[in-house]
Enzyme design. Structure first.
Site, PDB file in Angstrom:
ATOM      1  CE  LYS A 159      -6.387  -5.369  14.641  1.00  0.00           C
ATOM      2  NZ  LYS A 159      -5.151  -6.945  14.629  1.00  0.00           N
ATOM      3  N   GLY A 210      -1.977  -2.940   4.509  1.00  0.00           N
ATOM      4  CA  GLY A 210      -2.272  -4.782   4.656  1.00  0.00           C
ATOM      5  C   GLY A 210      -2.575  -4.659   3.725  1.00  0.00           C
ATOM      6  N   GLY A 215      -8.302  -2.666   3.214  1.00  0.00           N
ATOM      7  CA  GLY A 215      -7.870  -1.165   2.715  1.00  0.00           C
ATOM      8  C   GLY A 215      -9.424  -0.418   2.124  1.00  0.00           C
ATOM      9  CB  CYS A 266       4.040  -4.807   0.527  1.00  0.00           C
ATOM     10  SG  CYS A 266       5.257  -3.306   0.899  1.00  0.00           S
ATOM     11  CD  GLU A 364      -0.107  -8.881  -2.151  1.00  0.00           C
ATOM     12  OE1 GLU A 364      -1.647  -8.931  -2.179  1.00  0.00           O
ATOM     13  OE2 GLU A 364       0.507  -8.466  -1.582  1.00  0.00           O
TER      14      GLU A 364
HETATM   15  P1  NAD Z   1      -4.461  -7.980   5.873  1.00  0.00           P
HETATM   16  O1  NAD Z   1      -5.367  -6.740   5.127  1.00  0.00           O
HETATM   17  O2  NAD Z   1      -5.754  -9.041   6.322  1.00  0.00           O
HETATM   18  O3  NAD Z   1      -4.627  -7.608   7.515  1.00  0.00           O
HETATM   19  C1  NAD Z   1      -3.948  -6.507   7.907  1.00  0.00           C
HETATM   20  C2  NAD Z   1      -4.696  -5.799   9.788  1.00  0.00           C
HETATM   21  O4  NAD Z   1      -5.808  -5.698   8.916  1.00  0.00           O
HETATM   22  C3  NAD Z   1      -4.210  -6.902  10.535  1.00  0.00           C
HETATM   23  O5  NAD Z   1      -3.838  -6.472  11.529  1.00  0.00           O
HETATM   24  C4  NAD Z   1      -6.077  -7.640  10.368  1.00  0.00           C
HETATM   25  O6  NAD Z   1      -7.045  -7.854  11.709  1.00  0.00           O
HETATM   26  C5  NAD Z   1      -6.655  -6.057  10.478  1.00  0.00           C
HETATM   27  N1  NAD Z   1      -7.855  -5.714   9.419  1.00  0.00           N
HETATM   28  C6  NAD Z   1      -8.652  -6.900   9.094  1.00  0.00           C
HETATM   29  N2  NAD Z   1      -9.646  -6.357   9.322  1.00  0.00           N
HETATM   30  C7  NAD Z   1      -9.893  -4.873   9.772  1.00  0.00           C
HETATM   31  C8  NAD Z   1     -11.238  -3.876   9.053  1.00  0.00           C
HETATM   32  N3  NAD Z   1     -12.445  -4.360   8.745  1.00  0.00           N
HETATM   33  N4  NAD Z   1     -10.940  -3.060   9.930  1.00  0.00           N
HETATM   34  C9  NAD Z   1      -9.726  -2.715  10.540  1.00  0.00           C
HETATM   35  N5  NAD Z   1      -8.668  -3.257  10.322  1.00  0.00           N
HETATM   36  C10 NAD Z   1      -8.915  -4.685   9.767  1.00  0.00           C
HETATM   37  O7  NAD Z   1      -3.669  -7.817   5.899  1.00  0.00           O
HETATM   38  P2  NAD Z   1      -2.054  -8.992   5.761  1.00  0.00           P
HETATM   39  O8  NAD Z   1      -2.923 -10.739   5.473  1.00  0.00           O
HETATM   40  O9  NAD Z   1      -1.868  -8.826   7.192  1.00  0.00           O
HETATM   41  O10 NAD Z   1      -1.147  -8.372   4.994  1.00  0.00           O
HETATM   42  C11 NAD Z   1      -0.772  -9.285   3.698  1.00  0.00           C
HETATM   43  C12 NAD Z   1      -1.143  -7.834   2.926  1.00  0.00           C
HETATM   44  O11 NAD Z   1      -0.318  -6.828   3.155  1.00  0.00           O
HETATM   45  C13 NAD Z   1      -0.936  -8.280   1.140  1.00  0.00           C
HETATM   46  O12 NAD Z   1      -1.975  -7.704   0.765  1.00  0.00           O
HETATM   47  C14 NAD Z   1       0.387  -7.466   0.994  1.00  0.00           C
HETATM   48  O13 NAD Z   1       0.670  -6.895  -0.140  1.00  0.00           O
HETATM   49  C15 NAD Z   1      -0.094  -6.006   2.298  1.00  0.00           C
HETATM   50  N6  NAD Z   1       1.253  -5.178   2.746  1.00  0.00           N
HETATM   51  C16 NAD Z   1       1.532  -4.098   2.014  1.00  0.00           C
HETATM   52  C17 NAD Z   1       2.884  -3.528   2.134  1.00  0.00           C
HETATM   53  C18 NAD Z   1       2.733  -1.853   1.731  1.00  0.00           C
HETATM   54  O14 NAD Z   1       3.397  -1.089   2.571  1.00  0.00           O
HETATM   55  N7  NAD Z   1       2.100  -1.347   0.528  1.00  0.00           N
HETATM   56  C19 NAD Z   1       3.101  -3.505   3.115  1.00  0.00           C
HETATM   57  C20 NAD Z   1       2.894  -4.992   3.854  1.00  0.00           C
HETATM   58  C21 NAD Z   1       2.064  -6.094   3.316  1.00  0.00           C
END
Ligand code: NAD
Length: 458
Positions: A159, A210, A215, A266, A364
């Protein structure tokens, strides 16, 4: 619209428009898929999994290498979609990175372990793996999820982020040209589709990259299906510059550790603690680089920095900088949008004379801004570096590698770099501690995370 994009884009009347991050023009249309599409994809993945597992490691690795070659062959087309919807300069770099990671996952050797006596430990497939990804490296992170899962004999339903679905759909289209039906499929949908995927009883494992907030929701929903989790969550990586650091020698590496992908990484350097003795020199060196870094459309390869990908992230960055300014921090360079470049451009910003407690330090930023914090006592700097809930990466900067390594031992992070920040490698495990998540990706540990263990005693 290039040929690859045309194969995955929906029609204007049925799809959701996806905008070019730099120009805000329509790039293509994301299919609006629903929970019923998700059901079909999970059923197909479950049906395909036993035969995929039966192929064995050598054949699966051969197919992963074949996909890698095809991704390279389409690197420019795929990279163009990445640059359009994500905004980054030279999006083809993600395609090449994806191919490199696929080959890395294909090459790693993971044999059953002899445990002594009559016991052997085997690594066996889990079943259907769900991948949920972010928008900052859509193609690269998709492959970080898909490659080890497939290598270990699982099938995958992915997804993509609702902000960057088209590049992931195009990537999956390339996979599907080489793999049996159902082995990898993408369901392009919103957060509800993500939540339904995470909670589905047919899923054995979720690999999620994400935000920490999402998470936590995925952890809660895993109570129902007992899905195993790999969680790569947000970071607020600290760097510590030691008193005897050679500022001119490290400034470039430091700057790009913070500003790579316009800070939307990230494990970017997000807070920099600098000893008083070199503080002013370091702030000036970083500000020079920020002011000189070419920013603009990712389609112009002369640029090094691009837009912020979406309006809500742009607002977070602007709010954090405005808050720092209001608290009396010194905006050394930047500190404002760059509207002449496009609506989502924000000038590379260095903030000095700022302290922990300010939101720009504690939260962040995920954008082109670096707060630089003065310290006099190293123990205090280590304490402050460890003082946030995140623990993804960290770095230590100084000429004596042993002294830097001693500080590295004291930092709470999944990776601590010395005189560098943010590098990753398909053979080296990567993952966070504390609220940055748990579970490892890459290397043999990344393969083990995509397998169940089975002990056979004979
Ligand atoms: P986000 O958590 O908003 O979204 C990530 C994904 O989760 C999207 O595909 C979204 O549709 C999905 N999602 C949203 N709600 C959900 C739910 N309740 N259940 C399941 N899936 C759901 O994150 P974002 O804004 O896309 O990304 C930015 C964040 O990601 C930053 O905090 C960044 O630090 C982190 N990030 C971490 C890494 C790592 O390797 N640690 C890498 C890249 C980004």
């Amino acid at each position: 619209m290039n040929a690859l994009l045309a194969t995955v884009s929906a029609d204007a009347d049925s799809g959701r428009p996806i905008l070019d991050a730099a120009t805000r023009e329509v790039v293509g249309y994301a299919p609006e898929q629903t929970v019923s599409d998700l059901e079909s994809a999970i059923s197909a993945a479950a049906a395909a999994q036993p035969a995929w597992a039966t192929l064995g490691h050598a054949e699966r690795s051969r197919l992963l290498r074949e996909v890698a070659d095809d991704i390279e062959a389409h690197a420019e087309e795929l990279g163009l979609i990445v640059t359009q919807e994500q905004g980054k300069v030279a999006g083809a770099g993600e395609a090449h990175g994806a191919a490199h990671w696929l080959r890395g996952a294909a090459d790693i050797v993971l044999e059953p372990q002899q445990l002594g006596g009559d016991a052997e430990l085997h690594y066996v497939p889990l079943g259907v793996v769900a991948s949920i990804g972010p928008w900052n490296f859509p193609v690269m992170i998709a492959v970080w999820h898909i490659a080890p899962a497939l290598r270990m004999g699982n099938t995958v339903v992915i997804k993509p982020s609702e902000h960057t679905p088209l590049s992931v759909l195009a990537l999956v289209e390339i996979f599907r040209r080489h793999l049996p039906d159902g082995v990898v499929s993408a369901v392009s949908g919103d957060r509800e589709v993500g939540a339904a995927l995470a909670a589905h009883p047919g899923i054995a494992k979720i690999v999620f990259t994400g935000s920490t907030a999402t998470g936590r929701r995925i952890v809660a929903s895993s109570a129902s299906n007992l899905a195993r989790l790999t969680l790569e969550l947000g970071g607020n990586d600290a760097g510590i510059v030691l008193p005897d650091a050679d500022v001119a020698g490290i400034a470039d590496e430091l700057f790009w550790g913070a500003f790579m992908n316009t800070g939307q990484v990230c494990a970017a350097l997000k807070r920099l603690y600098v000893h008083d003795s070199v503080y002013d020199e370091m702030v000036a060196a970083l500000a020079d680089r920020a002011a000189a870094a070419p920013m603009g459309s990712g389609h112009d390869k002369q640029n090094r920095l691009g837009p912020i990908q979406n309006p809500s992230q742009f607002d977070i960055v602007a709010r954090l900088v405005d808050d720092a300014r209001a608290r009396g921090a010194r905006i050394v360079t930047g500190g404002e949008p760059a509207p002449e470049l496009g609506p989502l451009f924000y000038r590379p910003t260095i903030i000095a004379d700022v302290q922990d407690g300010a939101a720009i330090v504690d939260e962040e930023q995920f954008g082109p801004v670096l707060p630089v914090i003065r310290y006099t006592d190293l123990d205090d700097a280590v304490r402050r570096a460890n003082g946030t809930e995140q623990g993804l990466g960290a770095s230590v900067w100084g000429p004596d590698p042993d002294a830097a390594a001693e500080v590295a031992q004291r930092l709470e992070a999944g990776t601590v770099w010395i005189n560098q920040h943010g590098g990753v490698d398909p053979a080296i495990p990567f993952g966070g501690t504390k609220a940055s998540g748990y579970g490892l990706e890459f290397g043999v540990e990344g393969l083990k995370a995509m397998a169940a263990t089975k002990v056979i005693r004979r």
